[in-house]
Write an enzyme that holds these catalytic residues in place. Structure first.
Site, short mmCIF file in Angstrom:
data_model
loop_
_atom_site.label_atom_id
_atom_site.label_comp_id
_atom_site.label_asym_id
_atom_site.label_seq_id
_atom_site.Cartn_x
_atom_site.Cartn_y
_atom_site.Cartn_z
N CYS A 37 34.73 8.05 2.71
CA CYS A 37 34.08 9.28 3.15
C CYS A 37 34.82 9.94 4.32
CB CYS A 37 32.62 8.97 3.45
SG CYS A 37 31.56 10.38 3.19
N GLU A 46 30.01 0.16 1.14
CA GLU A 46 29.45 -0.77 2.12
C GLU A 46 27.93 -0.64 2.22
OE1 GLU A 46 30.78 2.06 2.77
OE2 GLU A 46 29.81 2.98 4.51
N HIS A 62 30.13 5.45 -0.40
CA HIS A 62 29.99 4.37 0.58
C HIS A 62 29.72 3.02 -0.09
CE1 HIS A 62 29.63 6.67 4.41
NE2 HIS A 62 29.32 7.64 3.58
N1 GLN Z 1 30.52 15.01 6.27
C1 GLN Z 1 31.32 14.06 6.97
C2 GLN Z 1 32.65 14.69 7.41
O1 GLN Z 1 32.94 15.75 7.02
C3 GLN Z 1 31.57 12.83 6.14
C4 GLN Z 1 30.26 12.16 5.84
C5 GLN Z 1 30.36 10.67 5.71
O2 GLN Z 1 31.29 10.02 6.14
N2 GLN Z 1 29.30 10.10 5.15
O3 GLN Z 1 33.36 14.07 8.13
#
Ligand code: GLN
Length: 201
Positions: A81, A184, A182
């Site tokens: 992410c 995890e 995610h």
């Molecule tokens: N929206 C976050 C970003 O742009 C990422 C979200 C996340 O890591 N769950 O950094």
């Protein structure tokens, strides 16, 4: 799987959850907050969170350059992410007002992974959701998305491992694995186990 030491970038975001999963799968975790923490690692995890904040903290902590060098020199890297956004060579985002005010609208961070990621790609309505897809090399996997990016463009030699809704959400490029979701936060340790198998080589 004895004595594999995995660094977990612990500047901000969901790093504890990665530590729990890695410990469960038999690795030793080392929280990374400053350059000295980068020694003796067999792999590193870049967790989810807020990529603009993490990017700023990478600079302030002095981690930016040594971390980028380690990744470029082949340290196995699992990025989820916001971590994926840190690795991306190009970021296309719906830019928020606060990003503009803070002067943090789309910047590239480590830039070691030849992909274009779209930040907050699922908008507000669908900002968090769960689905299940096949991840190449791993199998069916429950994917938890939280204000996630997706990958708009995968560069040359980037292996596409999974898609959902027509968008790329998992890639591998040499030593770098980038995931929109995610693992995890799921109960399923298979992605972490698969990552650890690459750290053993
Ligand atoms: N929206 C976050 C970003 O742009 C990422 C979200 C996340 O890591 N769950 O950094």
């Amino acid at each position: 799987m004895g004595n594999i030491t995995i660094g977990v970038l612990a500047l901000q975001g969901a790093f504890i959850e990665h530590e729990h999963m890695l410990t469960k799968t038999g690795a030793v975790c080392k929280e990374v907050r400053r350059p000295a923490d980068l020694t003796g690692l067999d792999g590193i995890v870049l967790p989810g969170g807020e990529s603009t904040v993490q990017g700023q903290l990478l600079q302030k902590s002095g981690l930016f350059t040594p971390l980028r060098e380690l990744i470029e020199n082949g340290l196995p890297t699992l990025a989820t992410c916001a971590g994926l956004i840190l690795l991306a060579q190009e970021i296309s985002s719906p830019v928020t007002d606060s990003d503009i005010q803070k002067g943090t609208a789309p910047v590239t961070h480590l830039g070691t992974l030849p992909v274009t990621v779209k930040r907050n790609a699922y908008g507000r309505q669908l900002s968090s959701f769960v689905t299940e897809e096949t991840v190449t090399g791993v199998g069916r996997f429950p994917m938890i998305f939280i204000r996630a990016p997706y990958i708009e463009r995968a560069g040359e030699n980037v292996e596409i491992l999974a898609r959902t809704g027509g968008h790329i959400v998992a890639v591998k490029y040499q030593n770098q694995i980038g995931l929109s979701f995610h693992p995890e936060l799921s109960e399923n340790p298979e992605i972490h186990e698969w990552f650890l198998s690459q750290c053993e080589k």
